[in-house]
Design a protein around this motif. Structure first.
Motif, PDB file in Angstrom:
ATOM      1  N   SER A 227       3.839  -1.731   1.424  1.00  0.00           N
ATOM      2  CA  SER A 227       3.192  -2.509   2.481  1.00  0.00           C
ATOM      3  C   SER A 227       2.236  -1.629   3.284  1.00  0.00           C
ATOM      4  O   SER A 227       1.730  -2.036   4.320  1.00  0.00           O
ATOM      5  CB  SER A 227       4.246  -3.123   3.417  1.00  0.00           C
ATOM      6  OG  SER A 227       5.051  -2.108   3.999  1.00  0.00           O
ATOM      7  N   SER A 228       1.976  -0.437   2.777  1.00  0.00           N
ATOM      8  CA  SER A 228       1.099   0.497   3.471  1.00  0.00           C
ATOM      9  C   SER A 228      -0.354   0.061   3.385  1.00  0.00           C
ATOM     10  O   SER A 228      -0.848  -0.298   2.305  1.00  0.00           O
ATOM     11  CB  SER A 228       1.247   1.901   2.865  1.00  0.00           C
ATOM     12  OG  SER A 228       0.248   2.767   3.391  1.00  0.00           O
ATOM     13  N   LEU A 229      -1.051   0.120   4.501  1.00  0.00           N
ATOM     14  CA  LEU A 229      -2.460  -0.219   4.519  1.00  0.00           C
ATOM     15  C   LEU A 229      -3.313   0.854   3.863  1.00  0.00           C
ATOM     16  O   LEU A 229      -4.537   0.692   3.737  1.00  0.00           O
ATOM     17  CB  LEU A 229      -2.930  -0.447   5.957  1.00  0.00           C
ATOM     18  CG  LEU A 229      -2.284  -1.621   6.691  1.00  0.00           C
ATOM     19  CD1 LEU A 229      -2.869  -1.768   8.095  1.00  0.00           C
ATOM     20  CD2 LEU A 229      -2.454  -2.921   5.919  1.00  0.00           C
ATOM     21  N   GLU A 230      -2.678   1.948   3.418  1.00  0.00           N
ATOM     22  CA  GLU A 230      -3.403   2.955   2.642  1.00  0.00           C
ATOM     23  C   GLU A 230      -3.768   2.421   1.258  1.00  0.00           C
ATOM     24  O   GLU A 230      -4.664   2.948   0.605  1.00  0.00           O
ATOM     25  CB  GLU A 230      -2.554   4.226   2.487  1.00  0.00           C
ATOM     26  CG  GLU A 230      -2.229   4.919   3.794  1.00  0.00           C
ATOM     27  CD  GLU A 230      -1.278   6.085   3.588  1.00  0.00           C
ATOM     28  OE1 GLU A 230      -1.430   6.798   2.580  1.00  0.00           O
ATOM     29  OE2 GLU A 230      -0.387   6.274   4.424  1.00  0.00           O
ATOM     30  N   HIS A 231      -3.044   1.395   0.803  1.00  0.00           N
ATOM     31  CA  HIS A 231      -3.381   0.762  -0.474  1.00  0.00           C
ATOM     32  C   HIS A 231      -4.547  -0.195  -0.225  1.00  0.00           C
ATOM     33  O   HIS A 231      -4.466  -1.074   0.640  1.00  0.00           O
ATOM     34  CB  HIS A 231      -2.172  -0.014  -1.008  1.00  0.00           C
ATOM     35  CG  HIS A 231      -2.339  -0.512  -2.402  1.00  0.00           C
ATOM     36  ND1 HIS A 231      -3.253  -1.493  -2.736  1.00  0.00           N
ATOM     37  CD2 HIS A 231      -1.709  -0.177  -3.564  1.00  0.00           C
ATOM     38  CE1 HIS A 231      -3.177  -1.738  -4.033  1.00  0.00           C
ATOM     39  NE2 HIS A 231      -2.246  -0.945  -4.564  1.00  0.00           N
ATOM     40  N   PRO A 232      -5.669  -0.062  -0.952  1.00  0.00           N
ATOM     41  CA  PRO A 232      -6.862  -0.849  -0.619  1.00  0.00           C
ATOM     42  C   PRO A 232      -6.667  -2.356  -0.702  1.00  0.00           C
ATOM     43  O   PRO A 232      -7.223  -3.096   0.116  1.00  0.00           O
ATOM     44  CB  PRO A 232      -7.901  -0.369  -1.647  1.00  0.00           C
ATOM     45  CG  PRO A 232      -7.117   0.280  -2.739  1.00  0.00           C
ATOM     46  CD  PRO A 232      -5.897   0.848  -2.088  1.00  0.00           C
ATOM     47  N   THR A 233      -5.884  -2.847  -1.651  1.00  0.00           N
ATOM     48  CA  THR A 233      -5.699  -4.294  -1.750  1.00  0.00           C
ATOM     49  C   THR A 233      -4.719  -4.797  -0.713  1.00  0.00           C
ATOM     50  O   THR A 233      -4.874  -5.907  -0.188  1.00  0.00           O
ATOM     51  CB  THR A 233      -5.242  -4.695  -3.162  1.00  0.00           C
ATOM     52  OG1 THR A 233      -6.171  -4.178  -4.110  1.00  0.00           O
ATOM     53  CG2 THR A 233      -5.181  -6.207  -3.301  1.00  0.00           C
ATOM     54  N   VAL A 234      -3.694  -4.007  -0.386  1.00  0.00           N
ATOM     55  CA  VAL A 234      -2.799  -4.388   0.709  1.00  0.00           C
ATOM     56  C   VAL A 234      -3.599  -4.502   1.999  1.00  0.00           C
ATOM     57  O   VAL A 234      -3.436  -5.456   2.777  1.00  0.00           O
ATOM     58  CB  VAL A 234      -1.650  -3.376   0.851  1.00  0.00           C
ATOM     59  CG1 VAL A 234      -0.835  -3.672   2.110  1.00  0.00           C
ATOM     60  CG2 VAL A 234      -0.751  -3.410  -0.382  1.00  0.00           C
TER      61      VAL A 234
ATOM     62  N   THR B 108      -5.665   5.976   0.632  1.00  0.00           N
ATOM     63  CA  THR B 108      -6.944   6.217   1.292  1.00  0.00           C
ATOM     64  C   THR B 108      -6.864   7.345   2.302  1.00  0.00           C
ATOM     65  O   THR B 108      -7.888   7.758   2.851  1.00  0.00           O
ATOM     66  CB  THR B 108      -7.405   4.941   2.013  1.00  0.00           C
ATOM     67  OG1 THR B 108      -6.364   4.502   2.914  1.00  0.00           O
ATOM     68  CG2 THR B 108      -7.709   3.828   1.025  1.00  0.00           C
ATOM     69  N   ILE B 109      -5.650   7.875   2.523  1.00  0.00           N
ATOM     70  CA  ILE B 109      -5.472   8.957   3.500  1.00  0.00           C
ATOM     71  C   ILE B 109      -5.258  10.304   2.824  1.00  0.00           C
ATOM     72  O   ILE B 109      -5.990  11.271   3.083  1.00  0.00           O
ATOM     73  CB  ILE B 109      -4.293   8.646   4.451  1.00  0.00           C
ATOM     74  CG1 ILE B 109      -4.637   7.409   5.304  1.00  0.00           C
ATOM     75  CG2 ILE B 109      -3.988   9.861   5.352  1.00  0.00           C
ATOM     76  CD1 ILE B 109      -3.540   6.993   6.243  1.00  0.00           C
ATOM     77  N   ASP B 110      -4.259  10.400   1.930  1.00  0.00           N
ATOM     78  CA  ASP B 110      -3.955  11.705   1.336  1.00  0.00           C
ATOM     79  C   ASP B 110      -4.325  11.811  -0.148  1.00  0.00           C
ATOM     80  O   ASP B 110      -4.149  12.866  -0.751  1.00  0.00           O
ATOM     81  CB  ASP B 110      -2.474  12.055   1.512  1.00  0.00           C
ATOM     82  CG  ASP B 110      -1.524  11.044   0.879  1.00  0.00           C
ATOM     83  OD1 ASP B 110      -1.967  10.298  -0.015  1.00  0.00           O
ATOM     84  OD2 ASP B 110      -0.348  10.992   1.285  1.00  0.00           O
ATOM     85  N   GLY B 111      -4.850  10.722  -0.742  1.00  0.00           N
ATOM     86  CA  GLY B 111      -5.305  10.791  -2.120  1.00  0.00           C
ATOM     87  C   GLY B 111      -4.214  10.773  -3.159  1.00  0.00           C
ATOM     88  O   GLY B 111      -4.502  10.915  -4.358  1.00  0.00           O
ATOM     89  N   GLU B 112      -2.968  10.571  -2.778  1.00  0.00           N
ATOM     90  CA  GLU B 112      -1.862  10.553  -3.746  1.00  0.00           C
ATOM     91  C   GLU B 112      -1.852   9.245  -4.533  1.00  0.00           C
ATOM     92  O   GLU B 112      -2.144   8.173  -3.984  1.00  0.00           O
ATOM     93  CB  GLU B 112      -0.520  10.720  -3.020  1.00  0.00           C
ATOM     94  CG  GLU B 112      -0.267  12.128  -2.493  1.00  0.00           C
ATOM     95  CD  GLU B 112      -0.082  13.132  -3.617  1.00  0.00           C
ATOM     96  OE1 GLU B 112       0.676  12.820  -4.562  1.00  0.00           O
ATOM     97  OE2 GLU B 112      -0.708  14.208  -3.550  1.00  0.00           O
TER      98      GLU B 112
ATOM     99  N   ALA C 195       2.957  -7.949  -0.410  1.00  0.00           N
ATOM    100  CA  ALA C 195       2.484  -6.592  -0.655  1.00  0.00           C
ATOM    101  C   ALA C 195       3.568  -5.730  -1.293  1.00  0.00           C
ATOM    102  O   ALA C 195       3.322  -5.036  -2.284  1.00  0.00           O
ATOM    103  CB  ALA C 195       2.010  -5.964   0.653  1.00  0.00           C
ATOM    104  N   LYS C 196       4.774  -5.778  -0.737  1.00  0.00           N
ATOM    105  CA  LYS C 196       5.847  -4.927  -1.250  1.00  0.00           C
ATOM    106  C   LYS C 196       6.257  -5.341  -2.655  1.00  0.00           C
ATOM    107  O   LYS C 196       6.545  -4.488  -3.510  1.00  0.00           O
ATOM    108  CB  LYS C 196       7.053  -4.958  -0.300  1.00  0.00           C
ATOM    109  CG  LYS C 196       6.833  -4.205   1.007  1.00  0.00           C
ATOM    110  CD  LYS C 196       8.078  -4.148   1.838  1.00  0.00           C
ATOM    111  CE  LYS C 196       9.114  -3.232   1.219  1.00  0.00           C
ATOM    112  NZ  LYS C 196       8.691  -1.807   1.203  1.00  0.00           N
ATOM    113  N   GLU C 197       6.296  -6.632  -2.929  1.00  0.00           N
ATOM    114  CA  GLU C 197       6.710  -7.099  -4.251  1.00  0.00           C
ATOM    115  C   GLU C 197       5.626  -6.865  -5.300  1.00  0.00           C
ATOM    116  O   GLU C 197       5.916  -6.434  -6.417  1.00  0.00           O
ATOM    117  CB  GLU C 197       7.063  -8.583  -4.197  1.00  0.00           C
ATOM    118  CG  GLU C 197       8.301  -8.905  -3.390  1.00  0.00           C
ATOM    119  CD  GLU C 197       9.585  -8.492  -4.096  1.00  0.00           C
ATOM    120  OE1 GLU C 197       9.556  -8.261  -5.319  1.00  0.00           O
ATOM    121  OE2 GLU C 197      10.625  -8.401  -3.419  1.00  0.00           O
ATOM    122  N   CYS C 198       4.377  -7.158  -4.952  1.00  0.00           N
ATOM    123  CA  CYS C 198       3.292  -7.111  -5.941  1.00  0.00           C
ATOM    124  C   CYS C 198       2.663  -5.728  -6.077  1.00  0.00           C
ATOM    125  O   CYS C 198       2.224  -5.346  -7.168  1.00  0.00           O
ATOM    126  CB  CYS C 198       2.208  -8.123  -5.579  1.00  0.00           C
ATOM    127  SG  CYS C 198       2.753  -9.843  -5.666  1.00  0.00           S
TER     128      CYS C 198
END
Length: 361
Positions: free
Chosen positions: A190-197, A352-356, A183-186
């Motif tokens: 590693s935040s679960l806020e990223h939909p693919t992570v 997915t939390i703050d929209g940034e 997750a961190k490299e690609c």
């Protein structure tokens, strides 16, 4: 300038490829090396232009313009696959994301790959964006499974999609990946806020299986698709330039104005309109609805713009920003493109939390 046409690296002799400066720098950083180019050849900045536009020059690769990534178009449809299917130790029902990957593998959209990545290939791409053979590759292509009990290296796995047997995978490598590192490299986080992570950590299988894929048939979808070989056959012969356009959203009039400008910018070019129609991120418009917008525009403009070609790609978006932009360039290179349009915040996504924006480009 939000979008402009870029000559695919490893293609150009002349410094005529235009890319926004901030976009080019992010692509180069993503490649983790000063040579973010195809075929191991470098890309250098040649000059600057107003409005943060710069010229870039890509040194010529060993392959001629329009050649597939790695030099030849892979075709994994195999007459031996039927016999191998009868020897399968396990059958896996693919989801749509995995079926899109199988389509891209068996038809050569992921050339030079000849199967799902083995651990050595996966590790190399995750860490350096390069295959062990040194070819640039943006993201891992892996088959995830939830359980490996009773499965061993050397087994054959039958892959089934929508009730049809589509391929046989030789299990040459079975491992449990470090998905936090992936997750961190690609994806840069590693935040679960990223939909693919979130998907790879919380939804996808715990293990990966890699190995050669032997195609029984090309996976079928609810929309008409064209293979790289079919698209190449529809393009002008003689090494003429082809500008490819990727989009995961419905097309609108501003998009079309961009396409017209890009086609004029690259003299004598054909414009390949080539949107992805597979799974994207939660909340995106369904692929079939997106296709309707392209079909409507195609019908409206086909007489005035005969130099446009239209095709749909079953590819599952990863929302990986600059790394996925490079992945898209490689895929369109395999479909015959010599140039590629880089868009604003290409393959970007928001928290997915703050929209940034994750990639802030």
């Amino acid at each position: 300038s939000d979008c402009c046409s870029a000559r695919l690296p490893g293609r150009a002799h002349q410094p005529d490829a235009m890319i926004p400066a901030r976009r080019m720098s992010s692509l180069l950083r993503a490649a983790k090396a000063p040579r973010a180019a195809f075929g191991g050849h470098g890309m250098t900045v040649a000059a600057a232009r107003p409005a943060a536009i710069m010229l870039c020059r890509a040194f010529a690769a060993a392959t001629p313009p329009g050649a597939p990534h790695g030099g030849s178009l892979v075709n994994l449809i195999s007459p031996e696959a039927k016999q191998m299917a009868a020897q399968a130790a396990r059958t896996i029902e693919l989801n749509e994301r995995q079926a899109c990957d199988v389509f891209c593998l068996v038809n050569g959209a992921f050339s030079p790959l000849k199967g799902f990545m083995k651990q050595s290939e996966y590790d190399a791409v995750v860490k350096s964006m390069r295959l062990p053979c040194d070819h640039l590759f943006g993201l891992p292509v892996v088959l995830d499974v939830g359980c490996t009990e009773g499965l061993k290296e050397g087994d054959k796995i039958l892959l089934r999609w929508a009730g049809e047997d589509v391929a046989v995978l030789e299990a040459e490598s079975i491992w449990q990946p470090n998905k936090v590192v992936e997750a961190k490299e690609c994806y840069g986080t590693s935040s679960l806020e990223h939909p693919t992570v979130h998907s790879i950590v919380a939804e996808q299988g715990k293990y990966y299986v890699g190995g050669t894929v032997h195609g029984l048939t090309s996976p079928k979808f609810k929309y008409l698709v064209h293979t790289p070989a079919e698209v190449r056959e529809s393009l002008p012969k003689g090494g003429k330039p082809v500008v490819a356009f990727q989009n995961r959203n419905p097309i609108h009039k501003a998009h079309f104005e961009l396409l017209k400008c890009a086609q004029k910018d690259v003299e004598g070019s054909t414009l390949l309109v080539h949107p992805t129609c597979g799974p994207t991120q939660p909340g995106d418009i369904d692929g079939l609805v997106r296709i309707d917008t392209y079909e409507a525009l195609k019908k409206e403009t086909e007489k005035e713009y005969p130099m446009f070609r239209w095709a749909y790609l079953p590819y599952s978006m990863k929302m990986a920003g600059p790394r996925e932009a490079i992945q898209h360039m490689i895929i369109r290179k395999n479909f015959g493109a010599t140039h590629f349009i880089i868009g604003r915040d290409m393959a970007g996504t928001k928290s997915t939390i703050d929209g940034e924006d994750f990639y802030r480009s």
